[in-house]
Scaffold this motif. Structure first.
Motif, PDB file in Angstrom:
ATOM      1  N   VAL A  34      -8.137   4.921  -5.390  1.00 61.16           N
ATOM      2  CA  VAL A  34      -8.424   4.670  -6.161  1.00 61.16           C
ATOM      3  C   VAL A  34      -9.030   5.218  -7.253  1.00 61.16           C
ATOM      4  N   SER A  35      -7.781   5.843  -8.534  1.00 58.08           N
ATOM      5  CA  SER A  35      -8.573   7.102  -9.526  1.00 58.08           C
ATOM      6  C   SER A  35      -9.838   8.514  -8.281  1.00 58.08           C
ATOM      7  N   SER A 126      -4.954  -0.507 -10.317  1.00 58.90           N
ATOM      8  CA  SER A 126      -5.699   0.192 -10.058  1.00 58.90           C
ATOM      9  C   SER A 126      -4.901   1.168  -8.548  1.00 58.90           C
ATOM     10  N   VAL A 127      -5.027   0.991  -7.969  1.00 59.49           N
ATOM     11  CA  VAL A 127      -4.718   1.184  -6.391  1.00 59.49           C
ATOM     12  C   VAL A 127      -3.415   3.144  -6.904  1.00 59.49           C
ATOM     13  N   ASP A 128      -3.694   3.885  -6.636  1.00 55.01           N
ATOM     14  CA  ASP A 128      -2.454   4.856  -6.835  1.00 55.01           C
ATOM     15  C   ASP A 128      -2.122   4.760  -5.554  1.00 55.01           C
ATOM     16  N   GLY A 129      -2.103   4.998  -3.643  1.00 47.82           N
ATOM     17  CA  GLY A 129      -1.680   4.413  -2.782  1.00 47.82           C
ATOM     18  C   GLY A 129      -2.597   4.270  -1.802  1.00 47.82           C
TER      19      GLY A 129
END
Length: 139
Positions: A34-35, A126-129
């Motif tokens: 997350v970020s 908001s989760v990038d991966g």
């Protein structure tokens, strides 16, 4: 395009499915990015999150504020449960907006925990991966 629709399009459908399973009671380990922050823990339902958070506050010295907060958290847990049950009954699928973790920790680059195990709530968008499973750490 409506904002709600845009937000849904940003969600990973597989992650959203895992959250829906957790909201139905199937907990699983997960590690999120997350970020740029790595967060790892057990994916739990929103109902469980609010109940466990209320229990944490119940262990504190009771004041009027704490008692009100506990009632609010328990009300949120009940609303969450009723919403999931209504969706099942009506055979509807509403994509979740939040995910909830238990025993989560924030990891730094040397795989050391940077915080104690705790509850966590975050926006799915908001989760990038992510990866399924809890990250192994050197405590």
């Amino acid at each position: 395009m409506k904002k709600d629709h845009q937000e849904v399009l940003k969600q990973d459908t597989f992650l959203s499915s895992l959250v829906m399973l957790a909201n139905s009671g199937m907990e699983t380990g997960i590690t999120l990015n997350v970020s740029g922050t790595v967060i790892s823990g057990m994916l739990i339902s929103g109902e469980t999150y609010f109940k466990e958070l209320a229990a944490q506050f119940a262990s504190l010295p009771q004041t009027e504020f704490i008692e009100t907060l506990i009632r609010t958290l328990n009300t949120n847990a009940d609303r969450f449960k009723k919403s999931i049950e209504a969706d099942r009954k009506n055979q509807t699928i509403r994509p979740p907006h939040y995910l909830h973790l238990r025993d989560c920790c924030f990891l730094n680059t040397d795989r050391k925990n940077s915080t104690q195990r705790q509850l966590w709530r975050g926006l799915l968008t908001s989760v990038d991966g992510f990866s399924v499973g809890v990250a192994e750490t050197d405590r």
